[in-house]
Design a protein around this motif. Structure first.
Motif, PDB file in Angstrom:
ATOM      1  N   THR A   1       0.974  -1.200  -0.004  1.00  0.00           N
ATOM      2  CA  THR A   1       0.005  -0.225   0.052  1.00  0.00           C
ATOM      3  C   THR A   1       0.983   1.100   0.072  1.00  0.00           C
ATOM      4  OG1 THR A   1      -1.820  -1.109   1.197  1.00  0.00           O
ATOM      5  CG2 THR A   1      -1.749   1.122   1.217  1.00  0.00           C
ATOM      6  N   THR A   2       0.730   2.275  -0.797  1.00  0.00           N
ATOM      7  CA  THR A   2       1.251   3.502  -1.013  1.00  0.00           C
ATOM      8  C   THR A   2       0.431   4.723  -0.840  1.00  0.00           C
ATOM      9  OG1 THR A   2       0.991   3.552  -3.393  1.00  0.00           O
ATOM     10  CG2 THR A   2       2.955   2.717  -2.713  1.00  0.00           C
ATOM     11  N   LEU A   3      -0.914   4.608  -0.872  1.00  0.00           N
ATOM     12  CA  LEU A   3      -2.157   5.317  -0.647  1.00  0.00           C
ATOM     13  C   LEU A   3      -2.980   5.260   0.202  1.00  0.00           C
ATOM     14  CD1 LEU A   3      -1.917   7.264  -4.310  1.00  0.00           C
ATOM     15  CD2 LEU A   3      -0.784   8.073  -2.350  1.00  0.00           C
ATOM     16  N   MET A   4      -3.575   5.900   0.945  1.00  0.00           N
ATOM     17  CA  MET A   4      -4.717   5.646   1.981  1.00  0.00           C
ATOM     18  C   MET A   4      -5.518   6.923   2.277  1.00  0.00           C
ATOM     19  SD  MET A   4      -2.744   4.616   5.564  1.00  0.00           S
ATOM     20  CE  MET A   4      -4.128   4.561   6.271  1.00  0.00           C
ATOM     21  N   ASP A   5      -6.902   6.583   2.520  1.00  0.00           N
ATOM     22  CA  ASP A   5      -7.717   7.723   2.961  1.00  0.00           C
ATOM     23  C   ASP A   5      -8.816   7.182   3.732  1.00  0.00           C
ATOM     24  OD1 ASP A   5      -8.322  10.212   3.475  1.00  0.00           O
ATOM     25  OD2 ASP A   5      -8.902  10.859   1.385  1.00  0.00           O
ATOM     26  N   PHE A   6      -9.529   8.054   4.425  1.00  0.00           N
ATOM     27  CA  PHE A   6     -10.927   7.700   5.310  1.00  0.00           C
ATOM     28  C   PHE A   6     -11.978   8.381   4.285  1.00  0.00           C
ATOM     29  CE2 PHE A   6      -7.258   7.820   8.403  1.00  0.00           C
ATOM     30  CZ  PHE A   6      -7.538   6.609   8.961  1.00  0.00           C
ATOM     31  N   SER A   7     -13.131   7.749   4.442  1.00  0.00           N
ATOM     32  CA  SER A   7     -14.356   8.316   4.096  1.00  0.00           C
ATOM     33  C   SER A   7     -14.865   9.415   5.405  1.00  0.00           C
ATOM     34  CB  SER A   7     -15.738   7.509   4.428  1.00  0.00           C
ATOM     35  OG  SER A   7     -15.934   6.709   5.404  1.00  0.00           O
TER      36      SER A   7
ATOM     37  N   TRP B   1      -7.448   8.612  -7.561  1.00  0.00           N
ATOM     38  CA  TRP B   1      -7.472   7.230  -7.264  1.00  0.00           C
ATOM     39  C   TRP B   1      -8.470   7.085  -6.153  1.00  0.00           C
ATOM     40  CZ3 TRP B   1      -6.703   5.512  -2.120  1.00  0.00           C
ATOM     41  CH2 TRP B   1      -6.380   6.588  -1.275  1.00  0.00           C
ATOM     42  N   CYS B   2      -8.951   7.914  -5.317  1.00  0.00           N
ATOM     43  CA  CYS B   2      -9.853   7.573  -4.044  1.00  0.00           C
ATOM     44  C   CYS B   2     -11.234   8.261  -4.671  1.00  0.00           C
ATOM     45  CB  CYS B   2      -9.395   8.517  -3.033  1.00  0.00           C
ATOM     46  SG  CYS B   2     -10.465   8.180  -1.588  1.00  0.00           S
ATOM     47  N   PRO B   3     -12.453   7.537  -4.412  1.00  0.00           N
ATOM     48  CA  PRO B   3     -13.569   7.851  -4.535  1.00  0.00           C
ATOM     49  C   PRO B   3     -13.847   9.189  -3.640  1.00  0.00           C
ATOM     50  CG  PRO B   3     -13.675   5.509  -4.075  1.00  0.00           C
ATOM     51  CD  PRO B   3     -12.171   5.961  -3.867  1.00  0.00           C
ATOM     52  N   SER B   4     -14.978  10.108  -4.026  1.00  0.00           N
ATOM     53  CA  SER B   4     -15.381  11.099  -3.474  1.00  0.00           C
ATOM     54  C   SER B   4     -16.388  11.057  -2.948  1.00  0.00           C
ATOM     55  CB  SER B   4     -15.455  12.306  -4.818  1.00  0.00           C
ATOM     56  OG  SER B   4     -13.975  12.620  -5.113  1.00  0.00           O
ATOM     57  N   TRP B   5     -16.687  11.389  -1.764  1.00  0.00           N
ATOM     58  CA  TRP B   5     -18.032  11.310  -0.940  1.00  0.00           C
ATOM     59  C   TRP B   5     -18.629  12.551  -0.571  1.00  0.00           C
ATOM     60  CZ3 TRP B   5     -14.428   7.532   0.260  1.00  0.00           C
ATOM     61  CH2 TRP B   5     -14.606   6.247   0.069  1.00  0.00           C
ATOM     62  N   SER B   6     -19.896  12.666  -0.297  1.00  0.00           N
ATOM     63  CA  SER B   6     -20.602  13.624   0.134  1.00  0.00           C
ATOM     64  C   SER B   6     -20.286  13.705   1.580  1.00  0.00           C
ATOM     65  CB  SER B   6     -22.197  13.651  -0.076  1.00  0.00           C
ATOM     66  OG  SER B   6     -22.715  12.727   0.485  1.00  0.00           O
ATOM     67  N   ALA B   7     -20.627  14.877   2.357  1.00  0.00           N
ATOM     68  CA  ALA B   7     -20.272  14.830   3.750  1.00  0.00           C
ATOM     69  C   ALA B   7     -21.076  13.778   4.681  1.00  0.00           C
ATOM     70  CB  ALA B   7     -20.513  16.243   4.188  1.00  0.00           C
ATOM     71  N   ASP B   8     -22.176  13.465   4.151  1.00  0.00           N
ATOM     72  CA  ASP B   8     -23.198  12.484   4.931  1.00  0.00           C
ATOM     73  C   ASP B   8     -22.852  11.229   4.447  1.00  0.00           C
ATOM     74  OD1 ASP B   8     -24.121  12.671   2.287  1.00  0.00           O
ATOM     75  OD2 ASP B   8     -26.100  13.783   3.099  1.00  0.00           O
ATOM     76  N   GLU B   9     -22.045  10.886   3.438  1.00  0.00           N
ATOM     77  CA  GLU B   9     -21.642   9.457   2.987  1.00  0.00           C
ATOM     78  C   GLU B   9     -22.763   8.946   2.222  1.00  0.00           C
ATOM     79  OE1 GLU B   9     -19.622   6.783   5.255  1.00  0.00           O
ATOM     80  OE2 GLU B   9     -18.064   8.170   5.877  1.00  0.00           O
ATOM     81  N   LYS B  10     -23.916   9.773   1.756  1.00  0.00           N
ATOM     82  CA  LYS B  10     -24.898   9.264   1.110  1.00  0.00           C
ATOM     83  C   LYS B  10     -24.874   8.929  -0.609  1.00  0.00           C
ATOM     84  CE  LYS B  10     -28.712  10.771   4.271  1.00  0.00           C
ATOM     85  NZ  LYS B  10     -29.799  11.488   4.139  1.00  0.00           N
ATOM     86  N   VAL B  11     -23.671   9.803  -0.957  1.00  0.00           N
ATOM     87  CA  VAL B  11     -23.399   9.775  -2.447  1.00  0.00           C
ATOM     88  C   VAL B  11     -21.864   9.629  -2.491  1.00  0.00           C
ATOM     89  CG1 VAL B  11     -23.268  10.917  -4.637  1.00  0.00           C
ATOM     90  CG2 VAL B  11     -25.457  11.008  -3.149  1.00  0.00           C
ATOM     91  N   SER B  12     -21.393   8.676  -3.489  1.00  0.00           N
ATOM     92  CA  SER B  12     -20.007   8.649  -3.630  1.00  0.00           C
ATOM     93  C   SER B  12     -19.563   8.588  -5.064  1.00  0.00           C
ATOM     94  CB  SER B  12     -19.148   7.522  -2.968  1.00  0.00           C
ATOM     95  OG  SER B  12     -19.789   6.328  -3.126  1.00  0.00           O
ATOM     96  N   VAL B  13     -18.662   8.889  -5.892  1.00  0.00           N
ATOM     97  CA  VAL B  13     -18.620   8.793  -7.112  1.00  0.00           C
ATOM     98  C   VAL B  13     -16.980   8.582  -7.385  1.00  0.00           C
ATOM     99  CG1 VAL B  13     -18.205  11.471  -7.051  1.00  0.00           C
ATOM    100  CG2 VAL B  13     -18.677  10.263  -9.223  1.00  0.00           C
ATOM    101  N   ARG B  14     -16.669   7.881  -8.429  1.00  0.00           N
ATOM    102  CA  ARG B  14     -15.441   7.585  -9.014  1.00  0.00           C
ATOM    103  C   ARG B  14     -15.563   7.546 -10.472  1.00  0.00           C
ATOM    104  NH1 ARG B  14     -14.182   1.887  -9.982  1.00  0.00           N
ATOM    105  NH2 ARG B  14     -12.139   2.244  -9.671  1.00  0.00           N
ATOM    106  N   SER B  15     -14.216   7.799 -11.312  1.00  0.00           N
ATOM    107  CA  SER B  15     -14.269   7.748 -12.601  1.00  0.00           C
ATOM    108  C   SER B  15     -13.622   6.480 -13.252  1.00  0.00           C
ATOM    109  CB  SER B  15     -13.235   9.004 -13.140  1.00  0.00           C
ATOM    110  OG  SER B  15     -12.829   9.002 -14.461  1.00  0.00           O
TER     111      SER B  15
END
Length: 584
Positions: A77-83, A130-144
């Protein structure tokens, strides 16, 4: 209750550690420094969790006491993030195919952080976005995915809830905050067609009228999309790799404004040159642009893209608003000398002017009172270290790496909005044992042979422009619209051209005996060539008279000074006359 003390994460060749932040800086009391070289580290959105990967495993701990939350056996693993709500941990490793297996394993993994369970494994070849994008309430997320945007709802990554497919979506940005979620998408131009950015509101993504706003433009190889905090507008910085005019080494940049209500505009900049930085104010009502050939200009614009305040020119290439939005720092890092200008945004008054030479990193502390500057490798491999400052220019803490070691990154712990309130801006330097580094006034270089002589005014390479307010009516001028101002400039230019033409026009033909003269003692013929010959002849006659005087005084002249001229110059001129009142 006293506000919490922010933490500063430090990553380098000697491991990963946490520093308990300003005003008293010391190592975290319970977090044990990891001596292994970390590849990446990050805080959760609310700052309660801290995670890092060190080439052996991925660890997540609580920021408050350093207690372990989860660990994952992921050595690559070289990249990481939290929702945003800390429900999911996202890890990424480089995409690769083995010699024995033509199909690589999924390299993007989403984990349930509470029980360390794998939710979904996906393919993501490029590290960009690389990381999916979330709305602040995590109801919607999107990735390319392959020129498409895949939308997911409620963290269910087994089902694609919606898709946005266009010709070639190469970049996107999900709006901050909660519902309704909006997304800005960029499609580069091809075959003579312009590039464009469109805004959509989820889940209305299809149909000709689905877009909230659309802005098309040419000259764009890549773009940068920046939402303001209220998700009401986007700033689009369009860039080309090469400036075809040859005027700039950095290519060409243009700045566009797009609002969710459909309004669009090209931000008009008053100086030619590259756009170095664009920063939204946390209030979302204005933005700052640093632009133009050095010395660069910095200007604040409102939501109508009208300039509000111009900071003049200076050695700067970056702008940083404090988290509360009451202070703005204009800085010149990288190939500049590290000068920082700290401004009170409400009063447009300069607070301090410290210097951080060789700095490669700058970031605000969440308390809005302190900043950190760092010299990191590989940008600079010498003099690595960091400083923690008060915004008034005082250095509160300084740390330099040991010989043979490197500093790679520093990162502040984030906090939810409202934890740190805005404080009154101070203009007196905060007390510090390390003092301050206010920029000393510079003087022009003088060679040693001239230093004992009195100083004389010297010409400057660049004209310096002072700060000035751009609000209508401040300087007593009448407020004009853009169209009216453009028409006024045209009228002034036409009037000036007419005056120049009249001054160069020939006089009317004279009709009588009064000489036309430029002065009382000099005749003119009206013909420039003839006037030139007359002037030269006068010079020669004057020189002859001077030689005669010298000969009369007893001075021996040279032969070429007393020999007669073989071909004396002849000039034919016509003297014009006008009727004079005395001759009538």
């Amino acid at each position: 209750m006293a506000p919490p003390v922010p933490l500063l994460a430090v990553r380098g060749s000697d491991g990963t550690s946490l520093l308990s932040g300003p005003p008293h800086c010391e190592q975290h009391s319970t977090f044990q420094r990891d001596p292994l070289r970390s590849r990446w580290f990050t805080f959760s959105r609310d700052g309660t969790l801290f995670g890092w990967c060190n080439g052996r495993n991925v660890s997540v701990v609580k920021s408050s006491d350093g207690s372990l939350v989860s660990t994952f056996d992921l050595p690559k693993t070289t990249l990481m993030d939290f929702s945003p709500l800390n429900n999911i941990l996202v890890t990424w490793q480089p995409y690769s195919k083995g010699p024995d297996s033509p199909q690589s394993e999924p390299n993007l993994q989403l984990w349930d952080l509470a029980n360390a369970r794998l939710i979904k494994a996906l393919y993501q070849k490029k590290a960009d976005s690389w990381c999916p994008s979330w709305s602040a309430d995590e109801k919607v997320s999107v990735r390319s995915v392959s020129n498409e945007l895949h939308f997911y709802e409620n963290n269910d990554f087994n089902t694609i809830a919606n898709k946005l497919h266009m010709q070639k979506v190469s970049d996107f940005a999900l709006s901050p905050g909660g519902q309704p979620s909006k997304v800005a998408v960029y499609v580069p131009g091809s075959k003579g067609a312009p590039s464009f950015v469109r805004l959509y509101q989820y889940p209305v993504l299809g149909g000709p009228t689905a877009a909230l706003a659309n802005k098309s433009f040419f000259k764009a190889d890549r773009v940068s999309l920046q939402w303001n905090k209220k998700a009401s507008a986007v700033l689009v910085t369009a860039s080309t790799e090469v400036d075809k005019t040859g005027a700039s080494y950095y290519g060409e940049q243009t700045l566009h404004y797009i609002a969710v209500n459909g309004e669009t505009a090209l931000v008009q900049l008053s100086k030619n040159g590259p756009i170095y930085d664009v920063a939204w104010s946390p209030y979302s009502a204005e933005f700052c642009v640093v632009y133009g050939f050095m010395p660069a200009k910095a200007t604040i614009f409102n939501l109508k893209c009208d300039p509000v305040f111009d900071f003049g020119t200076g050695p700067r290439n970056a702008a940083y608003y404090s988290p509360q939005g009451h202070i703005l720092v204009l800085a010149g890092f990288g190939n500049l000398r590290g000068q920082m200008e700290v401004w009170d945004v409400k009063k447009y008054k300069q607070v301090s002017k410290p210097q951080a030479p060789d700095a490669t990193h700058f970031s605000w502390c969440p308390d809005g009172e302190h900043v950190v500057t760092a010299t990191c490798s590989p940008r600079l491999r010498v003099c690595n270290g960091y400083k923690i400052w008060h915004y008034t220019g005082s250095v509160l803490h300084k740390w330099d790496v040991a010989d043979g070691s490197e500093l790679w990154e520093v990162l502040w712990q984030p906090f939810p909005e409202g934890i740190f309130t805005e404080r009154t801006v101070k203009y007196q330097a905060a007390p510090s044992e390390l003092g301050s580094t206010q920029a000393a006034p510079t003087q022009a270089y003088r060679p040693p042979a001239l230093r004992h002589l009195p100083a004389t005014p010297s010409a400057k390479l660049h004209e310096e422009e002072p700060p000035q307010s751009m609000r209508p009516g401040v300087s007593g001028e009448k407020s004009l619209s853009k169209t009216a101002l453009k028409n006024q400039r045209k009228r002034e230019a036409k009037k000036a051209a007419k005056q120049v033409k009249e001054s160069k026009s020939e006089p009317e033909p004279p009709s009588d005996l009064t000489p036309v003269t430029n002065s009382q003692s000099e005749l003119t013929s009206g013909d420039p060539e003839t006037d030139k010959k007359i002037k030269n002849l006068k010079k020669k006659l004057k020189a002859i008279e001077e030689l005669k005087d010298q000969q009369a005084s007893g001075k021996v002249l040279q032969k070429n000074q007393v020999m007669p001229c073989v071909n004396p110059p002849t000039v034919q001129c016509t003297v014009a006359f006008r009727p004079h009142a005395d001759s009538l």
